[in-house]
Design an enzyme around this catalytic site. Structure first.
Site, PDB file in Angstrom:
ATOM      1  N   ASN A  87       0.880  -1.335   0.218  1.00  0.00           N
ATOM      2  CA  ASN A  87      -0.380   0.306  -0.028  1.00  0.00           C
ATOM      3  C   ASN A  87       0.824   1.348   0.107  1.00  0.00           C
ATOM      4  O   ASN A  87       0.481   2.302  -0.936  1.00  0.00           O
ATOM      5  CB  ASN A  87      -0.786  -0.623   1.459  1.00  0.00           C
ATOM      6  CG  ASN A  87      -2.068  -1.248   1.393  1.00  0.00           C
ATOM      7  OD1 ASN A  87      -1.811  -1.917   0.386  1.00  0.00           O
ATOM      8  ND2 ASN A  87      -2.700  -1.297   2.294  1.00  0.00           N
ATOM      9  N   THR A 145     -16.711  38.180 -30.256  1.00  0.00           N
ATOM     10  CA  THR A 145     -17.068  37.828 -28.415  1.00  0.00           C
ATOM     11  C   THR A 145     -18.891  37.384 -29.262  1.00  0.00           C
ATOM     12  O   THR A 145     -19.008  37.335 -30.181  1.00  0.00           O
ATOM     13  CB  THR A 145     -18.229  38.912 -27.610  1.00  0.00           C
ATOM     14  OG1 THR A 145     -18.583  39.916 -28.604  1.00  0.00           O
ATOM     15  CG2 THR A 145     -17.039  39.337 -27.046  1.00  0.00           C
ATOM     16  N   HIS A 146     -19.368  35.860 -28.892  1.00  0.00           N
ATOM     17  CA  HIS A 146     -20.196  35.121 -29.429  1.00  0.00           C
ATOM     18  C   HIS A 146     -19.806  34.395 -31.097  1.00  0.00           C
ATOM     19  O   HIS A 146     -20.582  34.428 -31.312  1.00  0.00           O
ATOM     20  CB  HIS A 146     -21.567  36.073 -29.290  1.00  0.00           C
ATOM     21  CG  HIS A 146     -21.643  36.536 -27.986  1.00  0.00           C
ATOM     22  ND1 HIS A 146     -23.246  35.709 -27.331  1.00  0.00           N
ATOM     23  CD2 HIS A 146     -21.229  37.886 -27.598  1.00  0.00           C
ATOM     24  CE1 HIS A 146     -22.998  36.806 -25.854  1.00  0.00           C
ATOM     25  NE2 HIS A 146     -22.214  38.384 -26.149  1.00  0.00           N
ATOM     26  N   LYS A 177      -9.563  18.004 -50.351  1.00  0.00           N
ATOM     27  CA  LYS A 177      -9.327  18.432 -49.100  1.00  0.00           C
ATOM     28  C   LYS A 177      -8.014  18.815 -48.188  1.00  0.00           C
ATOM     29  O   LYS A 177      -7.355  18.222 -48.959  1.00  0.00           O
ATOM     30  CB  LYS A 177      -9.709  17.567 -48.359  1.00  0.00           C
ATOM     31  CG  LYS A 177     -11.675  17.028 -49.053  1.00  0.00           C
ATOM     32  CD  LYS A 177     -12.341  18.886 -48.569  1.00  0.00           C
ATOM     33  CE  LYS A 177     -12.427  18.866 -46.953  1.00  0.00           C
ATOM     34  NZ  LYS A 177     -13.521  18.069 -46.415  1.00  0.00           N
ATOM     35  N   ASN A 222      -7.217  18.541 -44.507  1.00  0.00           N
ATOM     36  CA  ASN A 222      -8.037  19.070 -43.482  1.00  0.00           C
ATOM     37  C   ASN A 222      -7.747  18.631 -41.604  1.00  0.00           C
ATOM     38  O   ASN A 222      -6.971  18.669 -41.662  1.00  0.00           O
ATOM     39  CB  ASN A 222      -9.062  17.377 -42.820  1.00  0.00           C
ATOM     40  CG  ASN A 222      -9.947  17.230 -44.570  1.00  0.00           C
ATOM     41  OD1 ASN A 222     -10.693  18.450 -44.882  1.00  0.00           O
ATOM     42  ND2 ASN A 222     -10.527  16.444 -45.007  1.00  0.00           N
ATOM     43  N   GLN A 250      -6.176   0.838  -7.268  1.00  0.00           N
ATOM     44  CA  GLN A 250      -5.524   0.403  -8.459  1.00  0.00           C
ATOM     45  C   GLN A 250      -6.349   0.657  -9.909  1.00  0.00           C
ATOM     46  O   GLN A 250      -5.399   1.034 -10.961  1.00  0.00           O
ATOM     47  CB  GLN A 250      -5.674  -1.192  -8.134  1.00  0.00           C
ATOM     48  CG  GLN A 250      -4.692  -1.772  -9.438  1.00  0.00           C
ATOM     49  CD  GLN A 250      -4.812  -3.153  -9.255  1.00  0.00           C
ATOM     50  OE1 GLN A 250      -4.340  -4.147  -8.167  1.00  0.00           O
ATOM     51  NE2 GLN A 250      -5.906  -4.026 -10.054  1.00  0.00           N
TER      52      GLN A 250
HETATM   53  N1  ARG Z   1      -1.509  -2.845  -7.161  1.00  0.00           N
HETATM   54  C1  ARG Z   1      -1.963  -2.316  -6.798  1.00  0.00           C
HETATM   55  C2  ARG Z   1      -2.573  -1.174  -6.183  1.00  0.00           C
HETATM   56  O1  ARG Z   1      -2.177  -0.767  -7.806  1.00  0.00           O
HETATM   57  C3  ARG Z   1      -0.714  -2.416  -4.817  1.00  0.00           C
HETATM   58  C4  ARG Z   1      -1.911  -2.339  -3.955  1.00  0.00           C
HETATM   59  C5  ARG Z   1      -1.996  -3.438  -3.332  1.00  0.00           C
HETATM   60  N2  ARG Z   1      -2.327  -3.863  -2.149  1.00  0.00           N
HETATM   61  C6  ARG Z   1      -3.173  -4.532  -2.281  1.00  0.00           C
HETATM   62  N3  ARG Z   1      -3.248  -4.472  -0.140  1.00  0.00           N
HETATM   63  N4  ARG Z   1      -3.756  -5.612  -1.992  1.00  0.00           N
HETATM   64  O2  ARG Z   1      -3.301  -0.344  -5.646  1.00  0.00           O
END
Ligand code: ARG
Length: 497
Positions: free
Chosen positions: A116, A161-162, A289, A291, A328
């Protein structure tokens, strides 16, 4: 059901979970594809963490050196060598390390850490580089815009404008308007950079760790500005991502407005500009054309980037603290938007640099649609002393006739409206002629921010100065990162032998 590696072999699942995973489910949960983007950052995060673990006596010298050498090998092999049946790069990398150096050593790398805080650190490091890259690209775009503007301080064109002809202006004034918007985009990204370059490592899963880690040291080795102050916040937040996407979204809105104008201006109706052939395409059926496809795609890709911002906002909304796997799902939107925004800035720079402006056509158009009416009303106020609203009434009535206003017409309407002739109150043919001259119009507007060539020259100078300041800031940031990576490299070298 097709099973991948059995749970017994899988260093993550083998303890708690029994069966190998169905391939379809594994693909559903995998972030391996988006993780290609953070592979290099992950190696650096691992290195810094391992160096710190050794310095804190959490792992011993020989484990440290074996892990660092293993990480070197993994870096050289590249992400392609990792086992993609793992759910993400972090665990696949650890598995490869264990394969190389054995579990008794490799299995110690993840002490005092979780994926994490690891993934948050990797995203921040990668995004940090991307922010520097896009800052450089926007800097180049603004530079090209002001260079082009500098050639057109006297190039007349209609201002709108507009989407209706409004008042005469110059191409310099118009390009500087866009330049100011891009300068703010650049400033916003610089602000986001500081809040991105913060170190989540040490937060572990969310509660930090009982190991005597040193967060200051990983901060130093990775070139972060400081450690994040709360470990739960550190793993829970993706606000830095949302902020970057917000900057990109704003930037894309600004780019799309430039793109839209270039599309309009290169139409036969406007005919103000000819885009360089390389930024255009032709038709498969209509041979004549030319474009403006690159500009159209810039306009279209704005939707992609806005969508990415909305996606990440929605993914993060109402997530309970702390880490949830939903996060994720946010990351790949960030990379897609980053690449899209960056390439659009580059396209815009080239398009502006190579465009040919049709000065005569713009000049001719600058007076059509009675664009000097405001100056005529202002002149009447200054010469006769009648209120602006009354002058607006008279000039509006003369505009309705659809022909070039003469003093006699104005007098006639003035008698109807005020009971008096403007010529009796001090309005002369000469001042009417002056008011109707577009060059006189732009030159008179020399208040700060105005259209007068001297004033747009001053605006260019101000932007140049700001660009020089931002360049210095970017250099400072780059030096800090280089210094940190030198320190990390040195520590790794020292501890791996
Ligand atoms: N692949 C995960 C992400 O991008 C990494 C973290 C995963 N953590 C977990 N507790 N499963 O967030």
């Amino acid at each position: 059901m097709k099973l991948n590696k059995s749970a017994v072999m899988n260093i993550l699942r083998r303890g708690r979970l029994s069966a190998g995973q169905d391939e379809d489910i594994m693909n559903f949960t995998s972030s391996m594809d988006a993780d290609k983007r953070i592979f290099d950052a992950d190696i650096d995060v691992d290195r810094a963490h391992v160096v710190m673990l050794k310095e804190q006596d959490i792992i011993n010298n020989s484990d440290c050196s074996a892990i660092l050498r293993g990480l070197d090998k993994i870096k050289n092999e590249g992400i392609g060598k990792l086992d993609t049946s793992y759910e993400d790069v972090h665990i696949a990398l650890e598995a490869r390390l264990i394969e190389l150096v054995g579990e008794d050593t490799g299995g110690r790398m993840h002490s005092g850490r979780s994926r994490n805080d690891e993934v948050a650190a990797c995203i921040r490091l990668t995004l940090r580089d991307e922010l520097i890259n896009i800052m450089g690209e926007i800097h180049a775009l603004i530079n090209t815009m002001i260079k082009t503007a500098s050639k057109h301080h006297e190039t007349l064109m209609p201002g709108y404008t507009h989407t209706q002809h409004a008042q005469p202006t110059t191409l310099a004034h118009h390009l500087l308007a866009h330049s100011n918007a891009f300068l703010r985009d650049l400033g916003r990204i610089e602000g986001v950079y500081g809040r991105t370059n913060q170190n989540p490592l040490g937060a572990a899963a969310f509660a930090s760790t009982g190991f005597p880690i040193n967060r200051k040291r990983t901060t130093e080795l990775l070139g972060f500005d400081s450690p994040l102050g709360n470990s739960m916040d550190a793993v829970s937040t993706r606000d830095f991502m949302i902020e970057s996407l917000g900057c990109y979204a704003n930037l894309m809105t600004d780019l799309s407005r430039l793109a839209e104008e270039f599309i309009l201006w290169s139409s036969s109706e406007f005919d103000f500009i000819e885009l360089d052939d390389s930024y255009t395409s032709t038709s498969s059926i209509m041979p004549q054309k030319k474009n403006p496809d690159v500009a159209e795609l810039m306009r279209g890709k704005t939707g992609t980037v806005h969508g990415a911002l909305m996606s990440v906002l929605a993914i993060c909304k109402a997530l309970p603290y702390s880490y949830n796997r939903d996060l994720q799902e946010a990351t790949h939107h960030l990379w897609r938007a980053t690449d899209t925004a960056r390439s659009c800035v580059r396209m815009a720079e080239g398009m502006v640099r190579t465009a040919k402006f049709r000065k005569n056509r713009m000049k001719k158009s600058s007076v059509s649609g009675f664009t000097t009416a405001t100056e005529l009303a202002d002149t009447i106020v200054r010469d006769t002393g009648i209120p602006f609203r009354t002058a607006h009434h008279i000039v509006g009535a003369v505009a309705r006739t659809g022909h070039e206003p003469a003093l006699s017409d104005l007098d006639k309407l003035s008698i109807e409206i005020t009971g008096k002739k403007l010529s009796d109150m001090g309005l002369s043919i000469k001042s009417i002629m002056n008011a109707l001259d577009p060059v006189g119009n732009i030159k008179k507007r020399h208040v700060t921010g105005g259209t007068a060539p001297d004033e747009t020259r001053r605006q260019v100078t101000v932007i140049k100065k700001e660009l020089a300041g931002i360049k210095r800031d970017i250099r400072k940031i780059e030096r800090k990162i280089d210094k940190a990576s030198g320190k990390l490299g040195k520590a790794c070298q020292q501890y791996s032998c």
